[in-house]
Design an enzyme around this catalytic site. Structure first.
Site, mmCIF file in Angstrom:
data_model
loop_
_atom_site.group_PDB
_atom_site.id
_atom_site.type_symbol
_atom_site.label_atom_id
_atom_site.label_comp_id
_atom_site.label_asym_id
_atom_site.label_seq_id
_atom_site.Cartn_x
_atom_site.Cartn_y
_atom_site.Cartn_z
ATOM 1 N N LYS A 103 50.708 3.866 10.912
ATOM 2 C CA LYS A 103 50.154 2.579 11.332
ATOM 3 C C LYS A 103 50.747 2.204 12.683
ATOM 4 C CE LYS A 103 50.374 1.144 6.523
ATOM 5 N NZ LYS A 103 51.064 0.322 5.535
ATOM 6 N N LYS A 163 52.136 7.867 1.353
ATOM 7 C CA LYS A 163 50.956 7.226 0.753
ATOM 8 C C LYS A 163 51.129 7.297 -0.761
ATOM 9 C CE LYS A 163 45.973 6.922 1.016
ATOM 10 N NZ LYS A 163 45.673 6.875 -0.406
ATOM 11 N N ASP A 206 72.469 -9.029 -20.766
ATOM 12 C CA ASP A 206 71.822 -9.591 -21.954
ATOM 13 C C ASP A 206 72.443 -10.933 -22.330
ATOM 14 O OD1 ASP A 206 70.234 -7.415 -21.999
ATOM 15 O OD2 ASP A 206 71.325 -6.375 -23.612
ATOM 16 N N ASP A 240 74.665 -3.643 -19.059
ATOM 17 C CA ASP A 240 73.466 -4.175 -19.724
ATOM 18 C C ASP A 240 73.859 -5.299 -20.670
ATOM 19 O OD1 ASP A 240 72.205 -2.228 -18.378
ATOM 20 O OD2 ASP A 240 71.546 -1.073 -20.131
HETATM 21 S S1 IVH Z 1 48.082 0.489 4.068
HETATM 22 C C1 IVH Z 1 44.736 -1.551 5.961
HETATM 23 N N1 IVH Z 1 50.081 1.924 3.201
HETATM 24 O O1 IVH Z 1 45.892 3.702 0.003
HETATM 25 C C2 IVH Z 1 45.701 -0.660 5.404
HETATM 26 N N2 IVH Z 1 48.073 1.866 1.942
HETATM 27 O O2 IVH Z 1 42.715 3.411 1.311
HETATM 28 C C3 IVH Z 1 45.754 -0.800 3.971
HETATM 29 N N3 IVH Z 1 48.176 3.131 -0.132
HETATM 30 O O3 IVH Z 1 44.302 1.634 -1.874
HETATM 31 C C4 IVH Z 1 46.593 0.100 3.273
HETATM 32 N N4 IVH Z 1 50.235 3.851 0.083
HETATM 33 O O4 IVH Z 1 46.746 0.762 -1.600
HETATM 34 C C5 IVH Z 1 48.824 1.517 2.994
HETATM 35 N N5 IVH Z 1 51.931 3.133 2.481
HETATM 36 C C6 IVH Z 1 50.675 2.722 2.304
HETATM 37 C C7 IVH Z 1 49.943 3.104 1.162
HETATM 38 C C8 IVH Z 1 48.641 2.643 1.031
HETATM 39 C C9 IVH Z 1 49.154 3.849 -0.692
HETATM 40 C C10 IVH Z 1 46.818 2.928 -0.704
HETATM 41 C C11 IVH Z 1 46.302 1.530 -0.574
HETATM 42 C C12 IVH Z 1 44.795 1.716 -0.585
HETATM 43 C C13 IVH Z 1 44.623 3.110 -0.090
HETATM 44 C C14 IVH Z 1 44.029 3.109 1.297
#
Ligand code: IVH
Length: 718
Positions: A291, A115, A36, A32
Site C-alpha cells: 500500500k 495478506k 480469574d 491464570d
Molecule cells: S487492505 C482497500 N490489508 O483482502 C484495501 N486487506 O480484497 C482493503 N486482507 O477482504 C484491504 N489482509 O480483508 C488489506 N493486510 C491486508 C489484508 C487485507 C487480508 C483482505 C481484506 C479483503 C481482501 C482484499
C-alpha cells in the site's frame, strides 16, 4: 460507595491491561489463577451493583442473547477489495501506473503487509469505545455482528489510553483469523465430540463470526489484526506507518510482519522473504499486500472498479486449482503394476505446472470415478506430489466410467489382478490418511518419529487391489521403466541419460541389457549418427556413464529394481552382506536377519536371484562396474553417530543434502525427515523454516550448515 466504585474501575483497568498483555503482546505477567481472581471480583461487584455495568466492562464480552438474525449496517466508508498481482511484472506495472497517475516522478514508500486469509471486518469506535462490529458484506452493506466481535479477546472493547487522543468516530478495518495451531486444536476437539470439522482456518473464522449465539463464538479461538481505516472523524494521520503505531498504542493488534519498503524492488524482496518463510508463519496467509504509505498520495490516486489504485495484493500461486480431466491413462511400472494416471489440462498449482495426477490404484479410481471431460480439483502444497481432491462431474453428456483394462494397454499381454500390501499412517481422530508406505518398517519409523501427545496416529495395514501386466521384459513400458529406475539419481545416477535419450537408445536396440550401457563407448561413431546426437553430447554421455561405473553397493542393489526393495532396504542389505556375492548366495533365513526385512521381502529377493535371466544380466553388469566401499560395516571408530537421530533442513551450499545424509548413515546415524523429541541434532541451512522452530521448542541441538564438516568429524563438539 465512592471507594467501591473506584475499586470497580481499577479492576476493569487491570483486566484490560492483562488482556492486552495476554492477547496482544503474548506476554502475560500474572498467572491464570490471579487473572480469574480479578475477574471473579469484577463479577461480584457487578452482581451487587448492576446499575454500574456498561458495555465496555470486560465481563460484557458474552452477555447478549442469541439473535434470530443479523441486522444490516451501512459502512460509513465502503469496504473496497484489492486488485491482484501474480508476478514481478504485474507489480512493476502497478508502480508505473501510480507514477503515471501522479503525473510527476515522486518517491513512493510502500507499506508491506501479509495478506491474512481470514474474514474482513469493520470495527466502529466512538470516543475510544467499541460500539459496533460489522462484516464486509457486499462492501457497502454488512451484517451487524457486534455481539460476536465483542467475544474476541484481542479486540479492545475500549481503546487503551495513550499520548494519542481518540477520534470521535473511527472505523478500524481488519481481518479476523484463526492461527494454524488453534485451528488444528479446534478440529481435534470437533472430532472428539463427533462434530463436523472445518475445511480450513478461513472457513472456521468466517463461520464462527456468523454464529447467532455469541456464546458459541466465544469458544472459538478467533484473533484479529487491524490493517487500515475506513472513516475517521477528529484525527488526521500522515501515513500508514503512523496509523499502525497509533493503533498499537491504543491496544489494537497489528501484524508484527508489517514493514515499510522504499522501492518496488524492496516490495518484491518482501514478497520473496514472506513466501519462503510461509510455513513457519503461525497463521494462514495467501499473499502480501503493498500500500502507498502516504495518505495524501492515496487520496490523490483514489479508486477504480471498487479497488484502490494505491494498493495491490501480490498473491501466492494457488495450492488448490480446478482443471479439466483430458483422459485416464494406465502407466506400467518396472514391476509391471498398472497405475491409473489422470491426464489434465495443464494447470499451475502452487507455482508448478501439473499435467499428470496419479490416482494410485484402482480403489482410488473407483472412489473418485474421474471421467474424461469432468472437472477436478488438484491440490499441491509445498513440494508434495499433486493429489486429486475432488471430481466435479460434467453436467451434460458425461462419459462413462473408466474401465479396468483386461489387457495391458502397452503390450496387450494379459492383466492379472492381485493385492498389494500398503501401510498407512492414519490420524485416529479424523481417520484421515497422513501418509502411505509400501513397507511396514517405513510406516513404523514415521509413526515413531511423529507420535506426539497431541495427535494420536496409528498404523493401518491394507491390501490394496492392483492389476499388473504379465508381459515382463517383452512389455516395452516395463522395460523402459526398469531402465529409467536403473539410471535414476538415487540408483546408478547417470546424468546424461535422460528419458528421451534413454528411450531412443532402447528403441534403436543399443541398450538391451543393463551391461549394454557400459559398452556404449564402443559405439561412438554410430551414436553420433543419431538424430540430435553430436560429437560433444556423445562424449558427455560416455563420461557420465564412466563416472557411474564406480558405484556404492547399496546403490547397485537399489538400481536392480527388485520388487519391494527400496532405498532403505538396499542400504540395510549392503551393510549386512557387504558384497554382492554374499547377497547372491543368501538364504531366506539370512535375509530375514537383516533389519527391516520380513518374509515377504525376503521371498521377493530370493525370487529375483532365482531367475536365471536376472542372474545372467547381473553377472555381465558386474564385470563393467567398480563397486566401492564393499567392506562390511564401517569400522566402529568411524561410527561417530551410532544411534543418533538427525534431521536436515534448509538450503545447504557446501554439500548436497543427499551427500550429507549418506555420510551420516554410513557413520551410524538415523536420518529422519521430521523433528521429534528423539532428534539429537538438526542441521539447519539457509531459510530453515518450521523445523528449526520446532527443534528450538523441543530443545534439539542445532548445527549451522556452515559447520557441517566440523560436525561430521567431531559431533561431540556440538
Ligand atoms: S487492505 C482497500 N490489508 O483482502 C484495501 N486487506 O480484497 C482493503 N486482507 O477482504 C484491504 N489482509 O480483508 C488489506 N493486510 C491486508 C489484508 C487485507 C487480508 C483482505 C481484506 C479483503 C481482501 C482484499
Amino acid at each position: 460507595m465512592k471507594k467501591l466504585n473506584n475499586r470497580y474501575l481499577t479492576i476493569q483497568e487491570k483486566i484490560r491491561f492483562h488482556d492486552h498483555e495476554y492477547y496482544i503482546l503474548d506476554s502475560p505477567s500474572i498467572s491464570d489463577h490471579e487473572y480469574d481472581e480479578l475477574f471473579r471480583e469484577l463479577q461480584q461487584i457487578e452482581s451487587e451493583h448492576p446499575d454500574w455495568v456498561t458495555s465496555a466492562s470486560p465481563s460484557q464480552r458474552v452477555g447478549i442473547k442469541p439473535a434470530n438474525d443479523f441486522s444490516t449496517f451501512k459502512h460509513f466508508t465502503q469496504m473496497l477489495s484489492l486488485a491482484n498481482a501474480f508476478n514481478e511484472e504485474d507489480l512493476k506495472n502497478f508502480h508505473d501506473r501510480i507514477l503515471k497517475n501522479l503525473g510527476d516522478s515522486q518517491h513512493i514508500d510502500y507499506f508491506c503487509e501479509p495478506k491474512m486469509d481470514g474474514a474482513a471486518i469493520s470495527l466502529i469506535y466512538e470516543n475510544g469505545i467499541l460500539t459496533r462490529g460489522v462484516t464486509r458484506g457486499d462492501g457497502t452493506l454488512g451484517e451487524d455482528i457486534t455481539s460476536n466481535i465483542r467475544t474476541i479477546r484481542s479486540i479492545p472493547l475500549r481503546l487503551k489510553e495513550s499520548e494519542h487522543s481518540f477520534p470521535d468516530l473511527l472505523e478500524v478495518r481488519g481481518e479476523v483469523f484463526i492461527s494454524k495451531s488453534d485451528f488444528d486444536d479446534l478440529n481435534f476437539k470437533a472430532t472428539q465430540n463427533g462434530e463436523k470439522v472445518f475445511a480450513n482456518p478461513r472457513n472456521a473464522a468466517a463461520g464462527s463470526l456468523r454464529q447467532l449465539d455469541p456464546a458459541i463464538t466465544s469458544t472459538r479461538p478467533l484473533a484479529f489484526f487491524a490493517h487500515g481505516i475506513g472513516s475517521c472523524h477528529g484525527k488526521e494521520f500522515l501515513d500508514l506507518q503512523e496509523i499502525f503505531e497509533v493503533f498499537s498504542s491504543w491496544g489494537l493488534p497489528v501484524n508484527k510482519l508489517n514493514q515499510l519498503a522504499s522501492s518496488i524492488d524492496e516490495c518484491h524482496r518482501y514478497y520473496q522473504n514472506i513466501e519462503s518463510t510461509r510455513d513457519a508463519i503461525p497463521f494462514e496467509i495467501d499473499g502480501v499486500v503493498f500500500k502507498v504509505n502516504k495518505i495524501s498520495i492515496q487520496q490523490q490516486l483514489g479508486e477504480i472498479a471498487r479497488s484502490p489504485r494505491w494498493a495491490i495484493a501480490h498473491k501466492f500461486p494457488a495450492e488448490e486449482v480446478l482443471t479439466e480431466i483430458v483422459n485416464i491413462d494406465f502407466q506400467v511400472g518396472r514391476t509391471g503394476i498398472l497405475t491409473p494416471v489422470a491426464k489434465l489440462k495443464t494447470v499451475n498449482v502452487g507455482g508448478v505446472n501439473v499435467t499428470n495426477c496419479t490416482l494410485h490404484n484402482i480403489d482410488e479410481l473407483t472412489r473418485l470415478d474421474p471421467r474424461p471431460g469432468d472437472g477436478a480439483i488438484i491440490k499441491r502444497a509445498g513440494d508434495v506430489i499433486p493429489k486429486m481432491v475432488k471430481v466435479i462431474p460434467k453436467k451434460k453428456n458425461r462419459s462413462s466410467s473408466v474401465k479396468t483394462p483386461k489387457k495391458c494397454p502397452k503390450c496387450n499381454a494379459d492383466i492379472v489382478f492381485n493385492y498389494q500390501s500398503e501401510w498407512r499412517i492414519v490420524d485416529s481422530n479424523t481417520s484421515k490418511t497422513i501418509k502411505r508406505f509400501s513397507s511396514h518398517y517405513e510406516a513404523k519409523k514415521f509413526q515413531d518419529e511423529n507420535q506426539t501427545s497431541k495427535y494420536n496416529i496409528s498404523e493401518e495395514h491394507l491390501e490394496t487391489p492392483f492389476i499388473s501386466c504379465t508381459g515382463g521384459n517383452n512389455c516395452p513400458e516395463i522395460f523402459q521403466s526398469k531402465f529409467t529406475h536403473f539410471v535414476s539419481r538415487k540408483a546408478m545416477d547417470i546424468d546424461g541419460l535422460g528419458q528421451e535419450i534413454l528411450f531412443t537408445l532402447i528403441n534403436q536396440k543399443f541398450i538391451k541389457d543393463f551391461s549394454d550401457i557400459y559398452s556404449l563407448a564402443d559405439h561412438r561413431s554410430e551414436l553420433e549418427q543419431l538424430e540430435r546426437f553430436g560429437k560433444k553430447s556423445v562424449e558427455n554421455l560416455i563420461q557420465s556413464i564412466e563416472k557411474s561405473a564406480s558405484v556404492e553397493l547399496h546403490r547397485l542393489v537399489y538400481a536392480l529394481g527388485i520388487e519391494e526393495v527400496g532405498e532403505t532396504t538396499s542400504r540395510n542389505l549392503a551393510n549386512h552382506f557387504g558384497a554382492m556375492n554374499h547377497l547372491l548366495k543368501s538364504s531366506f533365513e539370512d535375509l530375514t536377519e537383516v533389519p527391516d526385512i520380513g518374509p515377504r521381502v525376503a521371498t521377493k529377493i530370493i525370487d529375483y536371484f532365482d531367475d536365471i535371466e536376472n542372474i545372467t544380466s547381473l553377472q555381465k553388469l558386474l564385470v563393467c562396474l567398480n563397486i566401492i566401499n564393499p567392506n562390511l560395516k564401517t569400522s566402529s571408530k568411524d561410527m561417530k553417530f551410532s544411534g543418533l537421530q538427525i534431521a536436515i533442513t534448509g538450503k545447504i551450499s557446501l554439500m548436497s543434502r543427499e551427500e550429507i545424509k549418506n555420510l551420516l548413515i554410513t557413520k551410524g546415524a538415523k536420518v529422519t525427515s521430521s523433528i521429534s523429541k528423539k532428534t539429537a541434532y538438526l542441521i539447519a541451512g539457509e531459510n530453515a523454516g518450521s523445523k528449526l522452530d520446532k527443534a528450538k521448542t523441543l530443545g534439539v541441538k542445532i548445527v549451522d550448515a556452515v559447520d557441517i564438516n566440523n560436525f561430521l568429524n567431531d559431533p561431540q563438539k556440538f
